[in-house]
Structure formats: structure tokens, C-alpha cells
Design a protein around this motif. Sequence first.
Motif, PDB file in Angstrom:
ATOM      1  N   LYS A  38     -12.627   4.031   1.062  1.00  0.00           N
ATOM      2  CA  LYS A  38     -12.488   3.653  -0.436  1.00  0.00           C
ATOM      3  C   LYS A  38     -13.444   2.367  -0.222  1.00  0.00           C
ATOM      4  O   LYS A  38     -14.231   2.095  -1.419  1.00  0.00           O
ATOM      5  N   ARG A  39     -13.296   1.411   0.682  1.00  0.00           N
ATOM      6  CA  ARG A  39     -14.906   0.508   1.071  1.00  0.00           C
ATOM      7  C   ARG A  39     -16.288   0.336   0.596  1.00  0.00           C
ATOM      8  O   ARG A  39     -16.893   0.192  -0.293  1.00  0.00           O
ATOM      9  N   MET A  43       0.838  -1.512   0.231  1.00  0.00           N
ATOM     10  CA  MET A  43       0.060   0.489  -0.293  1.00  0.00           C
ATOM     11  C   MET A  43       0.183   1.008   0.219  1.00  0.00           C
ATOM     12  O   MET A  43       2.415   1.565   1.326  1.00  0.00           O
ATOM     13  N   ASP A  88      -8.592   5.728   4.990  1.00  0.00           N
ATOM     14  CA  ASP A  88      -9.032   5.857   3.557  1.00  0.00           C
ATOM     15  C   ASP A  88      -9.266   4.069   3.019  1.00  0.00           C
ATOM     16  O   ASP A  88      -9.755   4.117   1.883  1.00  0.00           O
ATOM     17  N   GLU A  89      -8.993   3.160   3.296  1.00  0.00           N
ATOM     18  CA  GLU A  89      -9.052   2.151   3.292  1.00  0.00           C
ATOM     19  C   GLU A  89     -10.455   2.211   3.652  1.00  0.00           C
ATOM     20  O   GLU A  89     -11.333   1.381   2.843  1.00  0.00           O
ATOM     21  N   ASN A  90     -11.211   2.414   4.977  1.00  0.00           N
ATOM     22  CA  ASN A  90     -12.524   2.125   5.024  1.00  0.00           C
ATOM     23  C   ASN A  90     -13.837   3.198   3.991  1.00  0.00           C
ATOM     24  O   ASN A  90     -14.336   2.100   3.893  1.00  0.00           O
ATOM     25  N   ASN A 124      -3.792   4.971   6.310  1.00  0.00           N
ATOM     26  CA  ASN A 124      -4.051   4.899   5.415  1.00  0.00           C
ATOM     27  C   ASN A 124      -5.371   3.064   5.844  1.00  0.00           C
ATOM     28  O   ASN A 124      -6.600   3.350   4.769  1.00  0.00           O
TER      29      ASN A 124
END
Length: 400
Positions: free
Chosen positions: A172-173, A1, A168-170, A165
Amino acid sequence: MKEKENWLEVEKNSCLTEEAESLRSVQSCVYDKSGKKILLSASTRSLPIVVRFVNQVFRTKRVPFKFVIEHRKKKAVPASSLAKYFDLLRMMTSLYSRRFYYAPALALFFDCFADHDICHCTLKDPNRPAFNGGLEAAVFNDFVKMLREEGIRVNVTKKMNDWQNAIDENAKRLTRYVDALFERHARLMVVRVDLLYKIACLDEKQIEASKQTMVREDRDDLWFLYGDKEIKFDALETQARFDVKELIEDRKHLFENMRSKPSLFEHMVGYVWRIEWSRIGGYHLHVAFFFDGSKVKKDAWLGDQIGQYWVDVITTGRGIYHNCNRFKAQYGDLWGIGEVNYHDTEKRAKLMRALGYLAKRSQYVYVKPSVKCNLFSTGHMPAQKPAVGRPRKKGREVSA
């Protein structure tokens, strides 16, 4: 990542102000016996100031003050924009609470403040003599120096990258999930319900007592930060006084039972949930339910039915709910609940902005009951829709 490289950039004031208000709307929220939401006062307005301060500390090498000699007397004058935070430092500490977890840079700020001589300064005048014989401006300079040195020692940049990060993953998901739902359904009916417990609802006298409790807790937290380590603290002390495990089990029960309640959930196509915590009411659940908009129409009615199912079946009378779709007016033009069409980009943007706060609520400050407890999740990603049939016609999809 790939690591984020720009987390130290100063964020726009409006975004930080919204984040502070979002934090306040959760942390200081209580419900009266009728289920009406009430916001008590809370010290979150300093969040934007703290974030901007730590950003500037770590992204620059400038000192706040420089010193000149005037009339044979040493005087502090601003050397950079950091100097303006001298008068704001006391206000910044009002964000501190022993109940909170903080983003790494903010946690480092409070740790260093508690260990530095800056906590003994009045912070009213940079040219005021400090207890050590110098000027308070010099103590402030040294505090900034300590922050930078500790930041290097603990690699705060990497920690913030990792922290951001994950958030941000939350986000994006969530975006992938909602976009996938729209790819399968031309219209979604979005129903937003807050699921709580009656024990957390207060009468008028309890609300007034809670205000005093919050004032006392804020005072004790500040005394602790400023060096009084003998002050007792109960991290689980709330009006509700129930274990978060109860909420987790009820949440699981709710989602597992949906298959056995087709009259209510037959046309539900997805959901997003988040566990929240308020200082007085304790833990509760925020859920956005997505229904096939071509099959259901009465969103406020659906919200009431889901809420009553929570009360009667899931919690066997212990629960209470707040149906956001029943009170759309209080959100004005800011939130996309109710029917949202595939081609309605404006309302979809409002929907994602609102849901984004559920995904990113812990960007700076949060309360987590245990290390292994998930605070946010979505339903399963829907299967990709077969590329057959006629393309959607925009004019027929956008609601009036």
C-alpha cells in the motif's frame, strides 16, 4: 488495523508460480565476470504446493484418508483433496533451508514435519506398512492432525494475519508513493538498476563449483530436517563473503550523495529500493529510480551513469552493476520500465506489478540479515501538487 480474514483461501496457481519464479530469480542468481546474469538451479518450484497444502490443512477439517476393509485387509482410500499431497510431501520438503525465514504457516509445517513420524515414511504408497505397524496413510492423517493442533496452540491464524498485514502495508505504501509521483509529474522515466559487488562475480570454474556447493547444501539441509542435527551450518557462507553492513553503508552513501551530483540526479523525483540475498552472491541492492519524464529521455544511458557512479564513487571500484533498462528485451512485455505516462494505465499496471515484487518479496520465504535491518523502502512522499492550471489531456500524455 483490520485483520485479513481470507489468508487461508487457496491462491491462484499462476500467482504462486510467479512467486516461486521470483524467489528463484533472486536466490539462485549469480553474475559472471562480464556482469552477465546467470540463474542456477534452485528448489523453489515446490513453493506453490506447500502453500496450497498448509492452506487446505488450516481452512478445512477434513482428513486426507479414510479406511475400508477389502478382502479382510485394511485399505486407505482418499477422503478429501488433501490425499493428493501424500505423494508430494517429499518434494515439498525440498523448499527447506536453514538460511530461510518462512511465513508462520510454512515454518510450522517444517517444524512439525521434523518432529513427527512422517519423516520416517517412504511416502510412495499410502497403503505401504509404516514402521509402527499401521499404514503410511494413517501416519499422514496424524501429521495433518498435529499441524492443526499446533496451529491452534500457537494461534497460527493471527500470526499469518499479522505477517500478511505487514506485507500489505509495504504494498500500500508503494502504491501511494508511486501514485503521488504521477500526480506531480505527467511522465516518469523509470530506471531500474541492480547494484552489486565484484567479489560476487564468478568465473566459469567458480560457477561450476557453486553449482556443486548448492547441491551439497540442499542435501545437508534435507538431512538436517529429517533428523541429522549434527550437520554443521554457516548461515553467512556465500561466495561474496562480505558483511551486509557494507551494503547498508554504501546504500546510505549513495542516497546522501545525490544532492552533490546534480548532473546525474537533478531531475530524479523518487526511488524504491530493496536489499536482496542470493545463495552464492550474497547481499545486493535493487533500486528503481524515478526521474521527471519531461526533463530526461535517455533511460538506458541514465542507468549506465548511475551504475558507474556506484562503481567509481560509492564503492571506489569494489562494485558492479546490472542496468535493466539496457536489456529491456529480456523482460518482454511484462515490465513497465523506461518512460511511463500518467494516463497509460496498462504500462502503469505493469510497473506496479514489477515493483510489487520488491514490496512483497518476503511473502512466504526470505533471508534477513538482522532483526533491525530494513529490506525495503521508498523515498519521501512528495508534497501534494497545487490544484492549478489546465487538466491533463489524455491524448497528449500517452506515448506511442
